[in-house]
Design an enzyme around this catalytic site. Structure first.
Site, PDB file in Angstrom:
ATOM      1  N   ASP A 140       0.835  -1.204   0.000  1.00 20.47           N
ATOM      2  CA  ASP A 140       0.000   0.000   0.000  1.00 20.47           C
ATOM      3  C   ASP A 140       0.867   1.250   0.000  1.00 20.47           C
ATOM      4  O   ASP A 140       0.661   2.171  -0.802  1.00 20.47           O
ATOM      5  CB  ASP A 140      -0.912   0.012   1.234  1.00 20.47           C
ATOM      6  CG  ASP A 140      -1.890  -1.138   1.285  1.00 20.47           C
ATOM      7  OD1 ASP A 140      -3.073  -0.929   0.980  1.00 20.47           O
ATOM      8  OD2 ASP A 140      -1.480  -2.253   1.656  1.00 20.47           O
ATOM      9  N   GLU A 163      -5.392   7.120   0.579  1.00 19.04           N
ATOM     10  CA  GLU A 163      -5.819   6.451   1.809  1.00 19.04           C
ATOM     11  C   GLU A 163      -4.794   6.483   2.940  1.00 19.04           C
ATOM     12  O   GLU A 163      -5.143   6.659   4.107  1.00 19.04           O
ATOM     13  CB  GLU A 163      -6.177   4.997   1.506  1.00 19.04           C
ATOM     14  CG  GLU A 163      -6.726   4.264   2.701  1.00 19.04           C
ATOM     15  CD  GLU A 163      -7.367   2.939   2.327  1.00 19.04           C
ATOM     16  OE1 GLU A 163      -7.958   2.313   3.216  1.00 19.04           O
ATOM     17  OE2 GLU A 163      -7.293   2.536   1.156  1.00 19.04           O
ATOM     18  N   ASP A 228      -6.696   4.888  -4.245  1.00 21.80           N
ATOM     19  CA  ASP A 228      -6.609   3.798  -3.274  1.00 21.80           C
ATOM     20  C   ASP A 228      -5.468   2.914  -3.750  1.00 21.80           C
ATOM     21  O   ASP A 228      -5.598   2.229  -4.772  1.00 21.80           O
ATOM     22  CB  ASP A 228      -7.907   2.996  -3.201  1.00 21.80           C
ATOM     23  CG  ASP A 228      -7.950   2.072  -1.989  1.00 21.80           C
ATOM     24  OD1 ASP A 228      -6.862   1.687  -1.510  1.00 21.80           O
ATOM     25  OD2 ASP A 228      -9.051   1.729  -1.527  1.00 21.80           O
ATOM     26  N   ASP A 231      -6.754  -1.305  -3.330  1.00 25.80           N
ATOM     27  CA  ASP A 231      -8.156  -1.452  -2.966  1.00 25.80           C
ATOM     28  C   ASP A 231      -8.440  -2.941  -2.852  1.00 25.80           C
ATOM     29  O   ASP A 231      -8.292  -3.690  -3.820  1.00 25.80           O
ATOM     30  CB  ASP A 231      -9.057  -0.821  -4.030  1.00 25.80           C
ATOM     31  CG  ASP A 231     -10.508  -0.809  -3.613  1.00 25.80           C
ATOM     32  OD1 ASP A 231     -10.799  -0.277  -2.532  1.00 25.80           O
ATOM     33  OD2 ASP A 231     -11.346  -1.346  -4.364  1.00 25.80           O
ATOM     34  N   THR A 233      -7.236  -4.758   0.268  1.00 22.03           N
ATOM     35  CA  THR A 233      -6.011  -5.258   0.904  1.00 22.03           C
ATOM     36  C   THR A 233      -6.187  -6.680   1.415  1.00 22.03           C
ATOM     37  O   THR A 233      -5.253  -7.491   1.364  1.00 22.03           O
ATOM     38  CB  THR A 233      -5.573  -4.327   2.055  1.00 22.03           C
ATOM     39  OG1 THR A 233      -5.349  -3.012   1.523  1.00 22.03           O
ATOM     40  CG2 THR A 233      -4.281  -4.811   2.690  1.00 22.03           C
ATOM     41  N   LYS A 389     -14.727  -5.365  -8.964  1.00 18.87           N
ATOM     42  CA  LYS A 389     -16.141  -5.638  -9.256  1.00 18.87           C
ATOM     43  C   LYS A 389     -16.665  -4.704 -10.336  1.00 18.87           C
ATOM     44  O   LYS A 389     -17.420  -5.114 -11.223  1.00 18.87           O
ATOM     45  CB  LYS A 389     -16.985  -5.482  -7.989  1.00 18.87           C
ATOM     46  CG  LYS A 389     -16.626  -6.395  -6.833  1.00 18.87           C
ATOM     47  CD  LYS A 389     -17.568  -6.145  -5.662  1.00 18.87           C
ATOM     48  CE  LYS A 389     -17.129  -6.862  -4.405  1.00 18.87           C
ATOM     49  NZ  LYS A 389     -15.958  -6.213  -3.769  1.00 18.87           N
ATOM     50  N   ARG A 403     -23.448  -1.982  -2.453  1.00  9.85           N
ATOM     51  CA  ARG A 403     -22.663  -1.774  -1.238  1.00  9.85           C
ATOM     52  C   ARG A 403     -23.623  -1.184  -0.216  1.00  9.85           C
ATOM     53  O   ARG A 403     -24.108  -0.065  -0.367  1.00  9.85           O
ATOM     54  CB  ARG A 403     -21.503  -0.838  -1.537  1.00  9.85           C
ATOM     55  CG  ARG A 403     -20.869  -0.164  -0.343  1.00  9.85           C
ATOM     56  CD  ARG A 403     -19.921  -1.040   0.402  1.00  9.85           C
ATOM     57  NE  ARG A 403     -19.256  -0.282   1.452  1.00  9.85           N
ATOM     58  CZ  ARG A 403     -18.629  -0.813   2.471  1.00  9.85           C
ATOM     59  NH1 ARG A 403     -18.560  -2.135   2.593  1.00  9.85           N
ATOM     60  NH2 ARG A 403     -18.058  -0.068   3.381  1.00  9.85           N
ATOM     61  N   ASP A 415     -12.938   4.542  -2.573  1.00  9.31           N
ATOM     62  CA  ASP A 415     -13.486   3.191  -2.719  1.00  9.31           C
ATOM     63  C   ASP A 415     -14.445   3.056  -3.899  1.00  9.31           C
ATOM     64  O   ASP A 415     -14.827   1.941  -4.250  1.00  9.31           O
ATOM     65  CB  ASP A 415     -14.203   2.767  -1.435  1.00  9.31           C
ATOM     66  CG  ASP A 415     -13.244   2.405  -0.326  1.00  9.31           C
ATOM     67  OD1 ASP A 415     -12.166   1.863  -0.630  1.00  9.31           O
ATOM     68  OD2 ASP A 415     -13.555   2.674   0.853  1.00  9.31           O
TER      69      ASP A 415
END
Length: 473
Positions: A140, A163, A228, A231, A233, A389, A403, A415
């Site tokens: 990251d 992030e 991110d 994204d 992790t 996705k 979500r 996100d």
């Protein structure tokens, strides 16, 4: 992931209580390096039943092959979700000069994360556990530092939101900076970042916001880059051979609207019909170069494209900014006349049960499908982590994304921002649960009235999704 920015956290590694437990125990032993020893069932899948379903799609439905009329979008969708009609990026692509350096940065970051990702959940990688119990790794930090450093050189006047913060690099007297610098050197990027001060400065380019998500500088920002660095992790930690999907997600936001999106997806199969999200036992980074790994880019009013993870050495342009091998991608036919109907929609859902803590998504899917499977789970689904996705929906590999966190949770823009422009430019749509577009210009967080995020090909699919959500509420 939900985080509290700039919080110094405790080094930890993962331990498992038992093979079927969904509870994760954390401990911080006195060791010279911080390692994650990832117990797959406990941390990531929650149960052996979940693992049995992971990475599968129970739908054997075919992809639509006819034209559509999109009720929610004016864009015309061509005959195939993965179109072969476009094998290059149009010269007049909007934001082309902006996308090229961003694409180059994402490709470089993908080399780092591909090098670092564990092979299986038993492998180890240095990292930390943040105060909210979410993991963060040297992957990251490395990816964020590299991408922001390169973008800042190109776009000096832009604002960056990302992030991670450098304060989290140091915990209990241990500093991960040296290890990250070694990774950058190994991957050939020592000339970009070669010392601790530059590393931390680069990471903190993304810390333009307060803990509540509001910008530190209260003035209006016309251009904001949102990153991110990894994204998903937990998917990254799950490992290549356990189907650990993750992506590097980058978006450019202008006046609150994402106008450029890039998803670097090192583990996503190239073919949208390939459901093998986990590496096979004999698969290696040498023999899967043409079958696994891709980058998805989208430009406002310019369409959505899938590129190879890395350009071929045989291409005329094999630089990291190369568009060689680009293929335009599109969502599933959405006018109700295609092969896949809303009642047959494939839900793109998370691997872990915590992604649907109250069972809302399962109930919504049951409403749309008319039933659950024999195990009481969603009838047609594809399970994976991260904004991958959105990429799967954008190329016609699934139709529904929802979500639905707890009411008290406020989403971070990194996100979903890249996913928004990706799905839109592929012909689909992303909205809140009331069918309204989301404002991405309020800071690092969305409006606290956004209590859920929905994405689909649009048309009859989004109508069905909104109706099911309304019925559940």
């Amino acid at each position: 992931m939900r985080i509290k920015p700039m919080v110094v956290t405790t080094a930890a590694f993962f331990t498992v209580n038992n093979a079927r437990s969904s509870t994760l125990a954390f401990s911080a032993p006195a060791i010279s390096r911080h390692h994650f020893a990832v117990g797959l069932n406990a941390l990531l899948l929650g149960s052996t039943e979940s693992r049995a379903k992971f990475g599968t799609c129970t739908s054997s439905l075919l992809i639509s092959s006819s034209n559509n009329g999109n009720a929610h979008n004016t864009r015309s969708i061509s005959s195939s979700p993965l179109s072969s009609s476009s094998t290059s990026i149009p010269e007049a692509l909007p934001h082309l000069s902006t996308i090229q350096p961003a694409l180059s940065a994402i490709r470089k970051a993908c080399r780092i994360t591909s090098y670092l990702q564990p092979t299986t959940f038993d492998s180890k990688i240095s990292g930390l556990v943040k105060k909210d119990a979410s993991p963060v790794t040297i992957g990251d930090f490395s990816a964020q530092a590299l991408v922001l450093n390169l973008l800042k050189k190109e776009f000096k006047g832009d604002v960056f939101v990302a992030e991670e913060g450098s304060k989290a690099l140091v915990s209990e007297g241990e500093d991960l900076s040296i290890e990250i610098l070694k990774v950058l050197k190994h991957c050939g990027y020592e000339a970009i970042i070669d010392n601790t001060d530059e590393l931390k400065r680069s990471i903190d380019l993304g810390q333009s916001y307060q803990p509540n998500g509001k910008f530190i500088d209260a003035k209006t920002h016309e251009r904001v880059w949102c990153l991110d660095p990894i994204d998903g992790t937990r998917g990254f930690l799950r490992g290549k051979k356990e189907g650990g999907q993750y992506c590097i997600a980058l978006a450019l936001i202008e006046d609150g609207i994402p106008v450029v999106g890039i998803l670097g997806c090192p583990n996503l199969p190239v073919s949208p019909t390939d459901q093998n999200y986990a590496w096979s036992s004999d698969e290696t980074s040498e023999n899967n170069k043409h079958s696994r790994g891709c980058i998805i880019i989208a430009s406002k009013n310019g369409g959505c494209y899938q590129l190879p993870l890395y350009p071929s050495s045989d291409d005329d342009d094999c630089s990291d900014s190369s568009f060689s091998g680009a293929i335009q991608i599109q969502v599933t036919q959405n006018d109700g006349k295609g092969v896949i109907k809303p009642s047959q929609s494939r839900f793109c859902i998370g691997v872990e049960k915590y992604s649907d803590p109250e069972g809302k998504l399962t109930s919504i899917a049951q409403t749309i499908h008319g039933e659950l499977d024999s195990d009481g789970d969603i009838l047609y689904s594809r399970r994976m982590d991260s904004q991958v996705k959105y990429g799967v929906l954008a190329r016609g590999g699934a139709e529904m994304f929802a979500r639905l966190p707890k009411k008290s949770y406020v989403e971070w823009i990194w996100d979903h921002a890249a996913g928004r422009i990706v799905i839109e430019e592929a012909g689909g749509i992303q909205t809140d649960t009331n069918g309204k577009l989301i404002d991405y210009g309020l800071g690092a967080k969305m409006d606290d009235h956004v209590d859920g995020i929905l994405a689909s090909p649009g048309g009859v699919f989004h109508d069905a999704l909104l109706n099911a959500v309304e019925r559940f509420e």
